[in-house]
Structures are given as structure tokens and as C-alpha cells.
Scaffold this active site. Structure first.
Site, PDB file in Angstrom:
ATOM      1  N   CYS A  85     -17.008  16.272  -3.615  1.00  0.00           N
ATOM      2  CA  CYS A  85     -17.889  15.886  -4.720  1.00  0.00           C
ATOM      3  C   CYS A  85     -18.349  14.439  -4.578  1.00  0.00           C
ATOM      4  O   CYS A  85     -18.810  13.828  -5.544  1.00  0.00           O
ATOM      5  CB  CYS A  85     -17.189  16.080  -6.064  1.00  0.00           C
ATOM      6  SG  CYS A  85     -16.940  17.804  -6.497  1.00  0.00           S
ATOM      7  N   GLY A  86     -18.218  13.845  -3.400  1.00  0.00           N
ATOM      8  CA  GLY A  86     -18.849  12.551  -3.159  1.00  0.00           C
ATOM      9  C   GLY A  86     -17.943  11.333  -3.246  1.00  0.00           C
ATOM     10  O   GLY A  86     -18.452  10.217  -3.396  1.00  0.00           O
ATOM     11  N   LYS A  87     -16.623  11.478  -3.123  1.00  0.00           N
ATOM     12  CA  LYS A  87     -15.758  10.289  -3.152  1.00  0.00           C
ATOM     13  C   LYS A  87     -16.078   9.354  -1.988  1.00  0.00           C
ATOM     14  O   LYS A  87     -16.159   8.145  -2.160  1.00  0.00           O
ATOM     15  CB  LYS A  87     -14.272  10.679  -3.093  1.00  0.00           C
ATOM     16  CG  LYS A  87     -13.696  11.095  -4.438  1.00  0.00           C
ATOM     17  CD  LYS A  87     -12.172  11.116  -4.446  1.00  0.00           C
ATOM     18  CE  LYS A  87     -11.565  12.036  -3.415  1.00  0.00           C
ATOM     19  NZ  LYS A  87     -11.967  13.437  -3.551  1.00  0.00           N
ATOM     20  N   ARG A 135      -8.155  23.919   3.240  1.00  0.00           N
ATOM     21  CA  ARG A 135      -6.853  23.987   2.583  1.00  0.00           C
ATOM     22  C   ARG A 135      -6.683  25.363   1.945  1.00  0.00           C
ATOM     23  O   ARG A 135      -7.628  25.959   1.438  1.00  0.00           O
ATOM     24  CB  ARG A 135      -6.734  22.910   1.501  1.00  0.00           C
ATOM     25  CG  ARG A 135      -6.553  21.497   2.061  1.00  0.00           C
ATOM     26  CD  ARG A 135      -6.374  20.450   0.972  1.00  0.00           C
ATOM     27  NE  ARG A 135      -7.589  20.234   0.228  1.00  0.00           N
ATOM     28  CZ  ARG A 135      -7.864  20.745  -0.967  1.00  0.00           C
ATOM     29  NH1 ARG A 135      -6.963  21.485  -1.603  1.00  0.00           N
ATOM     30  NH2 ARG A 135      -9.010  20.500  -1.554  1.00  0.00           N
ATOM     31  N   TYR A 187      -5.238  23.176  10.338  1.00  0.00           N
ATOM     32  CA  TYR A 187      -6.344  22.474   9.678  1.00  0.00           C
ATOM     33  C   TYR A 187      -5.870  21.308   8.790  1.00  0.00           C
ATOM     34  O   TYR A 187      -4.914  21.450   8.020  1.00  0.00           O
ATOM     35  CB  TYR A 187      -7.171  23.463   8.820  1.00  0.00           C
ATOM     36  CG  TYR A 187      -8.119  22.707   7.924  1.00  0.00           C
ATOM     37  CD1 TYR A 187      -9.298  22.182   8.439  1.00  0.00           C
ATOM     38  CD2 TYR A 187      -7.788  22.427   6.602  1.00  0.00           C
ATOM     39  CE1 TYR A 187     -10.127  21.409   7.650  1.00  0.00           C
ATOM     40  CE2 TYR A 187      -8.607  21.663   5.802  1.00  0.00           C
ATOM     41  CZ  TYR A 187      -9.770  21.156   6.333  1.00  0.00           C
ATOM     42  OH  TYR A 187     -10.577  20.372   5.553  1.00  0.00           O
ATOM     43  N   GLY A 188      -6.589  20.219   8.849  1.00  0.00           N
ATOM     44  CA  GLY A 188      -6.479  19.017   8.015  1.00  0.00           C
ATOM     45  C   GLY A 188      -5.398  18.981   6.957  1.00  0.00           C
ATOM     46  O   GLY A 188      -4.236  18.707   7.232  1.00  0.00           O
ATOM     47  N   GLY A 189      -5.794  19.229   5.730  1.00  0.00           N
ATOM     48  CA  GLY A 189      -4.874  19.080   4.599  1.00  0.00           C
ATOM     49  C   GLY A 189      -3.657  19.996   4.677  1.00  0.00           C
ATOM     50  O   GLY A 189      -2.645  19.740   4.028  1.00  0.00           O
ATOM     51  N   HIS A 235      -5.759  11.191  -6.744  1.00  0.00           N
ATOM     52  CA  HIS A 235      -6.824  11.642  -5.829  1.00  0.00           C
ATOM     53  C   HIS A 235      -8.066  10.790  -6.093  1.00  0.00           C
ATOM     54  O   HIS A 235      -9.032  11.270  -6.677  1.00  0.00           O
ATOM     55  CB  HIS A 235      -7.077  13.126  -6.108  1.00  0.00           C
ATOM     56  CG  HIS A 235      -7.910  13.822  -5.086  1.00  0.00           C
ATOM     57  ND1 HIS A 235      -8.629  14.952  -5.381  1.00  0.00           N
ATOM     58  CD2 HIS A 235      -8.129  13.566  -3.773  1.00  0.00           C
ATOM     59  CE1 HIS A 235      -9.262  15.372  -4.288  1.00  0.00           C
ATOM     60  NE2 HIS A 235      -8.970  14.551  -3.307  1.00  0.00           N
ATOM     61  N   ASP A 267      -9.999   8.520  -0.691  1.00  0.00           N
ATOM     62  CA  ASP A 267      -9.390   9.800  -1.100  1.00  0.00           C
ATOM     63  C   ASP A 267      -8.130   9.658  -1.956  1.00  0.00           C
ATOM     64  O   ASP A 267      -7.914  10.467  -2.841  1.00  0.00           O
ATOM     65  CB  ASP A 267      -9.061  10.631   0.150  1.00  0.00           C
ATOM     66  CG  ASP A 267      -8.808  12.099  -0.166  1.00  0.00           C
ATOM     67  OD1 ASP A 267      -9.568  12.671  -0.969  1.00  0.00           O
ATOM     68  OD2 ASP A 267      -7.842  12.677   0.379  1.00  0.00           O
ATOM     69  N   SER A 305     -12.420  17.495  -4.400  1.00  0.00           N
ATOM     70  CA  SER A 305     -12.809  17.510  -2.993  1.00  0.00           C
ATOM     71  C   SER A 305     -14.273  17.900  -2.851  1.00  0.00           C
ATOM     72  O   SER A 305     -14.768  18.791  -3.544  1.00  0.00           O
ATOM     73  CB  SER A 305     -11.947  18.526  -2.234  1.00  0.00           C
ATOM     74  OG  SER A 305     -10.591  18.214  -2.404  1.00  0.00           O
ATOM     75  N   ARG A 361     -15.529  18.367   9.207  1.00  0.00           N
ATOM     76  CA  ARG A 361     -14.990  17.037   8.891  1.00  0.00           C
ATOM     77  C   ARG A 361     -15.177  16.024  10.011  1.00  0.00           C
ATOM     78  O   ARG A 361     -15.199  16.387  11.184  1.00  0.00           O
ATOM     79  CB  ARG A 361     -13.469  17.154   8.636  1.00  0.00           C
ATOM     80  CG  ARG A 361     -13.091  18.089   7.501  1.00  0.00           C
ATOM     81  CD  ARG A 361     -13.308  17.446   6.167  1.00  0.00           C
ATOM     82  NE  ARG A 361     -13.071  18.349   5.047  1.00  0.00           N
ATOM     83  CZ  ARG A 361     -12.549  17.953   3.892  1.00  0.00           C
ATOM     84  NH1 ARG A 361     -12.217  16.698   3.694  1.00  0.00           N
ATOM     85  NH2 ARG A 361     -12.396  18.820   2.904  1.00  0.00           N
ATOM     86  N   LYS A 390      -2.358  15.020   1.843  1.00  0.00           N
ATOM     87  CA  LYS A 390      -2.212  15.656   0.524  1.00  0.00           C
ATOM     88  C   LYS A 390      -0.745  15.950   0.187  1.00  0.00           C
ATOM     89  O   LYS A 390      -0.302  15.782  -0.952  1.00  0.00           O
ATOM     90  CB  LYS A 390      -3.010  16.958   0.481  1.00  0.00           C
ATOM     91  CG  LYS A 390      -4.478  16.800   0.826  1.00  0.00           C
ATOM     92  CD  LYS A 390      -5.196  15.905  -0.140  1.00  0.00           C
ATOM     93  CE  LYS A 390      -6.680  15.878   0.171  1.00  0.00           C
ATOM     94  NZ  LYS A 390      -7.423  15.049  -0.780  1.00  0.00           N
ATOM     95  N   ASN A 440     -26.362   5.590  -7.814  1.00  0.00           N
ATOM     96  CA  ASN A 440     -25.183   5.597  -8.686  1.00  0.00           C
ATOM     97  C   ASN A 440     -24.675   4.180  -8.948  1.00  0.00           C
ATOM     98  O   ASN A 440     -23.879   3.963  -9.861  1.00  0.00           O
ATOM     99  CB  ASN A 440     -24.082   6.477  -8.087  1.00  0.00           C
ATOM    100  CG  ASN A 440     -24.472   7.948  -8.087  1.00  0.00           C
ATOM    101  OD1 ASN A 440     -25.300   8.371  -8.906  1.00  0.00           O
ATOM    102  ND2 ASN A 440     -23.900   8.733  -7.193  1.00  0.00           N
ATOM    103  N   ARG A 498     -18.370  18.103 -10.802  1.00  0.00           N
ATOM    104  CA  ARG A 498     -19.656  18.666 -10.393  1.00  0.00           C
ATOM    105  C   ARG A 498     -20.001  19.730 -11.430  1.00  0.00           C
ATOM    106  O   ARG A 498     -19.435  20.821 -11.412  1.00  0.00           O
ATOM    107  CB  ARG A 498     -19.476  19.271  -8.996  1.00  0.00           C
ATOM    108  CG  ARG A 498     -20.700  19.924  -8.382  1.00  0.00           C
ATOM    109  CD  ARG A 498     -20.322  20.661  -7.102  1.00  0.00           C
ATOM    110  NE  ARG A 498     -20.011  19.759  -6.011  1.00  0.00           N
ATOM    111  CZ  ARG A 498     -20.917  19.273  -5.159  1.00  0.00           C
ATOM    112  NH1 ARG A 498     -22.182  19.630  -5.260  1.00  0.00           N
ATOM    113  NH2 ARG A 498     -20.540  18.470  -4.191  1.00  0.00           N
TER     114      ARG A 498
HETATM  115  C1  PEP Z   1      -8.527  18.773   3.506  1.00  0.00           C
HETATM  116  O1  PEP Z   1      -9.217  19.711   3.116  1.00  0.00           O
HETATM  117  O2  PEP Z   1      -7.878  18.813   4.524  1.00  0.00           O
HETATM  118  C2  PEP Z   1      -8.490  17.610   2.698  1.00  0.00           C
HETATM  119  C3  PEP Z   1      -7.957  16.509   3.138  1.00  0.00           C
HETATM  120  O3  PEP Z   1      -8.965  17.821   1.480  1.00  0.00           O
HETATM  121  P1  PEP Z   1      -9.947  17.004   0.613  1.00  0.00           P
HETATM  122  O4  PEP Z   1     -11.283  17.545   0.836  1.00  0.00           O
HETATM  123  O5  PEP Z   1      -9.448  17.247  -0.751  1.00  0.00           O
HETATM  124  O6  PEP Z   1      -9.830  15.558   0.979  1.00  0.00           O
HETATM  125 MN    MN Z   2      -9.447  14.784  -1.199  1.00  0.00          MN
HETATM  126 NA    NA Z   3     -10.308  20.059   1.671  1.00  0.00          NA
END
Ligand code: PEP
Ligand code: MN
Ligand code: NA
Length: 621
Positions: free
Chosen positions: A286-288, A92, A233-235, A262, A309, A284, A403, A242, A532, A434
């Protein structure tokens, strides 16, 4: 490819002339918008996506032919594909992301802003002819269940087939949401316009990952409109995620009295068979995803997954807060995901039907990344396509932000409520970041207002999920810094307001965790991952009134005996160090919080300034 149009009369253009009469909808605003975009961007043809498996097969075959996708070995990963992006288009782009509210004060100091008219003029110039030589995909989708009382429709127009197939995984996409959009008169939808910004002139050959050096990810909150340009790319390009479900939805939530956050959503079942629901916000990478699918190490406790997410949370008639996951897939960070850290994610992707981006490729046509296995294969193709040999290579085989994109329905521990439009009642909200220092393993807020203060001052070290430096501590309020679609001060006010409007006894209890605290020698103080679950147990036992706590300057902390560490290979001193509230470290944190509030300016709610005063007082500062 359907439907193709009669060629435009102009001999210099290969663009289609207008919206096809065969468009599979009567939705007037949608048809008008599609015509307008066709005229502006001049695609070679238009395809209305129906979301069928046949369409998936066709598009993935085309993407293989164009060099964007490689099919993985079906024995290893059935019906799964691999993409390598352009090396410049891997995350992103927060510095290219804009909230174009009419009044800059509505975007606030944490967002980039440009006047909407000006932004539209800049981007209209970029979009002019930007789809020449490409197919334009019309991708109808719904965020959340289509049978919701108010289904949240969107339509993404994109010139990327990679985006179209990714949207099939990540959203409820195609003919079904499109039909629902006209079932009771023409429904509202969020128009999402996306172009990779790489038109093809006649005879020009394509590249595997078309994109542009010029990138804009823009949001028009008053119009509920999204325009994205230049990135695949993704986001940046899967605009239901997002852009819609956080930035635009947070504005809708502000206006309608709910929260778009989020957050992962999980269901936790105690040994006594009582079910609880937890929503947890972490920045982002950090383990969600790991926490959402956690396999508890403590006997008798069980977890089911609802989302990894995004959570949309609305108050029910009973005054409780109910969460739904608007997504239909998981777009998880691959590195660090393995049988030891997240076996349920591994089982999810092993069922196939997935896309992998910027991971490494084995010589046998399977994917690989750092942390997936103990043994590294003797040879790989890295995320740039270069030969990679362990011990010789100086860079990771998989990009740190590589990803997996996979259907959530394949998750073996999915809750049956994942598709329930009513959502699940949230018992606890967890904020986490984190941090190497300062923030203890777990504390509990004294009340909702204090919980909002915890969220508003959340801090975390930056990760590879966004472009820019990694490891820099920044404030990331509610893990929403890059995703709040309006003024952060107003956002804090909204959180306080929803708390005031509801009975405190019905509000979720709020906690703050940090899995990433280090000892002086640099090692992690807490083992994390499945362990955890011990922290989740303490959270639930606090809600049940069973677990003991001590009041500290920053909130309630577990007493020495109340955190269950039975069977864990950890010393008492290590547990104490993980839990310690170090007054000196927190005194050093005060000026950082003061700076942060100063940055937000006079829209910081007085309640949060009061909380800061209380904290300062308790720290004796
Ligand atoms: C992304 O980077 O495309 C994304 C969906 O972000 P995130 O890692 O915050 O989920
Ligand atoms: Mn996210
Ligand atoms: Na991201």
C-alpha cells in the site's frame, strides 16, 4: 566450502555427524542447537556464514550453477541477480502461519494456533532428514545496530543459499554479530530454523527453486523461537523480518513496554529547517516504500529515509517515543516502482548489489516490471520464464508481488540516523489503508486513545502480498493483522497502556490517511505519490499549531484552505471530495467495526468500546 565434516559412519547416509570443532564461535547454546539441527535434518555439510563479499560471490556463483539465480547485465545492475520462484511459492502464506503460544487465548482469534508440543512434533517429523543432500547455512544476524544497548541477535539455520544471501542484504549478518554474541558472555538470540523441505537423494538432481507443498511458518512466543518449513519466499523464509521483528518482537515489546510495528520511518525537514520524524503504518503493498522515500512536490520541504517496513519504538528518558529500523535492507514490491513514482528507490537499486525475485527479464539482461518505465520493451521473459510480448500477453510480465531486495545504505536520501541505536523521536504516527470509499484523505485523532481506536479499526483492501483473494476489504489493525504475535485485544490494550504511562504532551499526534479513495467514475480522487507531501505538510503544521481543522465525527479534518494544493492540477470540488467525511458511508462502516470487535471478543479494551459509542453518537446513529 568450509567447514566440511568427517562423513557419518552410516553407509546409507551422506549426512554430517556433528557440529564441526572448527565452528567459529564458543557460544554454547548456539553450538548445541546447531548440533541438534544437524542430527535432525542431516545436511550434506554445514557452512557458517561470515557475511563477507567473498562468501556472497561464492554463494551467488553456486546459485547461478544450480539455476536459481541469473546474473543481470553488470552495466545495468552491477553485482545483481534475478530469481524466479516456483509458481506456487510467491507470497506470504497467512493461512499456514501459526502462533503456538502455550495458551490459545494468547494467540487470539486473529492468528492460527496449534499447541506448541503438537506443532513441534508435526514439524520435527517434517525436518527429519529434510536437509539431506543440501548445505546447511548457519546465519548469525542482528536486528538493529550491533552497538545497541541490548542488541537483538538471531541465528537462522537454513538449507537455502538464496535465503543466506538475502539475509546479508536484509540484516547485519555474519562474523560481526557472531563475535558480538560472545563479547560479554553468551548473549541471548532468537533461534530461527528454516528448511525448504526438499531433501535430495543421492543422484537426484535439484530444481531451480526447491520448496514443498507442505508449508508451516510457526512461532513459539514464550520461547522466542521460530520454525519455518516448505517455502523459500521472502517473508516466509527471511526469518529476521516478519517472524522475528514483528511477530516475536511484538511479544517482547508487550512484555517490556515497547512497540514493534509495521511502519516506515521518515524524517521531514520544513522550509524553516525544523526536522520532524514520522512513523506510518500501511498494509503490505500500500505504498510504505514510496512514502518512506517520497520526493516532496512542495517547495522547500525535504525528506530523508530511515526505514520502509518495520519500526521498533521505545520510550526515552525524556518520555518521548523513539523509533529504530531493525532492518538493513529493503524488500520492496517491484510493480508500480518507477522514476515517476519512486525515483529514490530506482536510484537505490541502480547502484546494484541487489536481488530481484519474480520480476520480468529483458532481452538485455536487465529487470523490468509494470510501472518501471513508460515504454514496454518489445519482448520480455515473464516471471514464469515464458516469452512475453506486449499487446499479445494476457497476464502481467512481473508477478504482482515480485520484489527487489537491496541494501538500505544505497538509498540516496538515507538519514544519517538510520544506524543510530538511540533512534529518532517520533512526532506523528500515521495509519493508512487502501479504501475506494469512506475513509477521507486525512484526519487527525483527538488524542492518543482516539488514535488507538483509529489504528485498531483500520481497514484495507487485500493485495497480492499474501496468497488469497485481492481487493477484499478487511480490518487490518495498525496494518499488523498478519503480524501481531499475540491476542489482538491484548495488543490494543498494550497500545492504550503505553499511552497512559506517558505524558500526553510527549506522545506522537496520530493521523489516518487514505491515498486510494475513488470518485463515482472510478478514478483516484487524489494524485498520490510525491503529492502526498502536501498531506505531510498539513500533519506537521497541525503539530506546530499552524494548520486549521474542523472537527468531524471521525476526527479533525483539514479546512478548505488548510491543505496546500498550490500548483496542483485539481479542482476545488475534487479536493473537497477527497477530504469529505460522508456520514452515510461512516454509518455503513459502524456494523463492520462492531463485527470486528465482536470477533476480537471480550479482550477488546473498554476504552475502544467507549470510542465506538462516541463515534456512533457523533454519527447520530
Ligand atoms: C513478504 O511478503 O515477504 C514481506 C516481507 O511482506 P510485506 O509485503 O508485508 O513487506
Ligand atoms: Mn511489510
Ligand atoms: Na508480502
Amino acid at each position: 566450502m568450509t567447514p566440511l565434516l568427517e562423513p557419518q559412519s552410516s553407509p546409507t547416509s551422506n549426512a554430517v555427524a556433528s557440529t564441526p570443532s572448527s565452528a567459529p564461535t564458543t557460544h554454547r547454546r548456539l553450538l548445541a542447537w546447531v548440533s541438534e539441527v544437524v542430527e535432525l535434518t542431516q545436511p550434506a555439510d554445514v557452512r557458517w556464514c561470515d557475511g563477507s563479499d567473498a562468501e556472497w560471490d561464492e554463494l551467488t556463483a553456486e546459485l547461478i550453477a544450480s539455476g536459481t539465480l541469473v546474473q543481470l547485465d553488470p552495466q545495468a545492475k552491477p553485482n545483481s541477480f534475478y530469481a524466479r520462484t516456483d509458481p506456487s511459492d510467491v507470497a506470504r502464506v497467512e493461512d499456514r502461519t501459526f502462533i503456538c503460544s502455550v495458551d490459545p487465548a494468547d494467540a487470539g482469534p486473529t492468528n492460527n494456533w496449534m499447541d506448541p508440543t503438537q506443532m513441534k512434533s508435526v514439524m520435527t517429523d517434517l525436518y527429519r532428514g529434510s536437509m539431506r543432500g543440501r548445505t546447511m547455512y548457519v546465519v548469525p544476524f542482528c536486528m538493529g545496530p550491533i552497538d545497541a544497548e541490548h542488541p537483538m541477535f538471531g541465528v537462522e539455520i537454513t538449507d537455502s543459499a538464496y535465503v543466506a544471501v538475502s539475509m546479508k542484504i536484509m540484516t547485519r549478518m555474519g562474523a560481526e554479530p557472531l563475535a558480538a554474541m560472545t563479547a560479554n558472555g553468551d548473549a541471548d538470540f532468537v533461534p530461527c530454523l528454516h528448511s525448504v523441505g526438499a531433501p535430495l537423494e543421492p543422484g537426484q538432481s535439484d530444481v531451480p527453486w526447491p520448496c514443498s507443498d507442505t508449508k508451516y511458518i510457526t512461532h513459539f512466543p514464550e520461547e522466542r523461537l521460530i520454525w519455518s518449513y516448505g517455502s523459500g519466499y521472502g517473508g516466509n523464509s527471511l526469518l529476521g523480518k516478519k517472524c522475528y521483528s514483528l511477530r516475536i518482537a511484538s511479544v517482547i515489546g508487550r512484555d517490556e513496554g515497547w512497540l514493534a510495528e509495521h511502519m516506515l520511518i521518515l524524517k521531514l525537514i520544513s522550509p524553516a529547517g525544523r526536522a520532524y520524524h514520522i512513523a506510518a503504518a500501511f498494509p503490505s503493498a500500500c505504498g510504505k516504500t514510496n512514502l518512506a522515500m517520497i520526493q516532496p512536490t512542495i517547495p522547500g520541504w525535504r525528506v530523508e529515509t530511515l526505514g520502509d517496513d518495520i519500526a521498533w519504538m521505545r520510550f526515552g528518558a525524556d518520555g518521548r517515543l523513539y523509533a529504530t529500523n531493525p532492518e538493513y535492507g529493503l524488500f520492496g514490491v517491484a510493480p508500480g516502482t518507477g522514476w515517476g513514482t519512486n525515483p529514490n528507490a530506482m536510484r537505490t537499486i541502480d547502484r546494484g548489489n541487489s536481488l530481484f525475485t519474480n520480476v520480468a527479464l529483458t532481452d538485455h539482461g536487465d529487470v523490468w516490471w509494470e510501472g518501471i518505465s513508460e515504454v514496454t520493451p518489445p519482448h520480455l521473459a515473464d516471471w514464469r520464464g515464458n516469452s512475453w510480448v506486449p499487446g499479445e500477453a494476457t497476464t502481467p510480465a512481473a508477478h504482482p508481488n515480485s520484489r527487489f531486495c537491496t541494501p538500505i545504505r544505497q538509498c540516496p536520501i538515507l538519514s544519517s540516523d538510520y544506524d543510530n541505536p538511540a533512534g529518532v523521536p517520533i512526532d506523528a504516527i500515521i495509519f493508512g489503508g487502501r479504501r475506494k470509499t469512506t475513509v477521507p484523505l486525512v484526519t487527525q485523532a483527538r488524542d492518543w486513545q482516539h488514535g488507538v481506536f483509529m489504528g485498531a479499526t483500520l481497514s484495507s483492501e487485500t493485495t497480492a502480498a499474501a496468497t488469497g483473494a485481492v481487493g477484499v476489504v478487511r480490518r487490518d489493525p495498525m496494518a499488523m493483522l498478519p503480524f501481531i504475535g499475540y491476542h489482538a485485544g491484548d495488543y490494543f490494550g498494550h497500545w492504550l497502556e503505553v499511552g497512559k504511562q506517558h505524558d500526553a504532551a510527549n506522545l506522537p499526534a496520530v493521523f489516518y490517511v487514505n491515498w486510494f479513495r475513488r470518485s463515482a467514475d472510478g478514478g483516484f480522487l487524489w494524485p498520490g505519490f510525491g503529492e502526498n507531501s502536501r498531506v505531510l505538510k498539513w500533519v506537521i503544521e497541525r503539530i506546530e499549531g499552524k494548520a486549521a481543522a474542523v472537527e468531524t465525527p471521525i476526527g479533525y479534518a483539514p479546512t478548505a484552505g488548510s491543505l496546500d494544493v498550490t500548483g496542483l492540477d485539481i479542482t476545488e470540488a475534487e479536493v473537497a471530495a477527497a477530504l469529505e467525511v460522508d456520514v452515510d458511508e461512516w454509518r455503513a462502516e459502524l456494523p463492520l467495526i462492531e463485527d470486528w470487535f465482536a470477533q476480537i471478543g471480550d479482550k477488546v479494551p473498554t476504552e475502544l468500546l467507549t470510542e465506538l459509542d462516541v463515534l456512533r453518537g457523533r454519527l447520530g446513529g
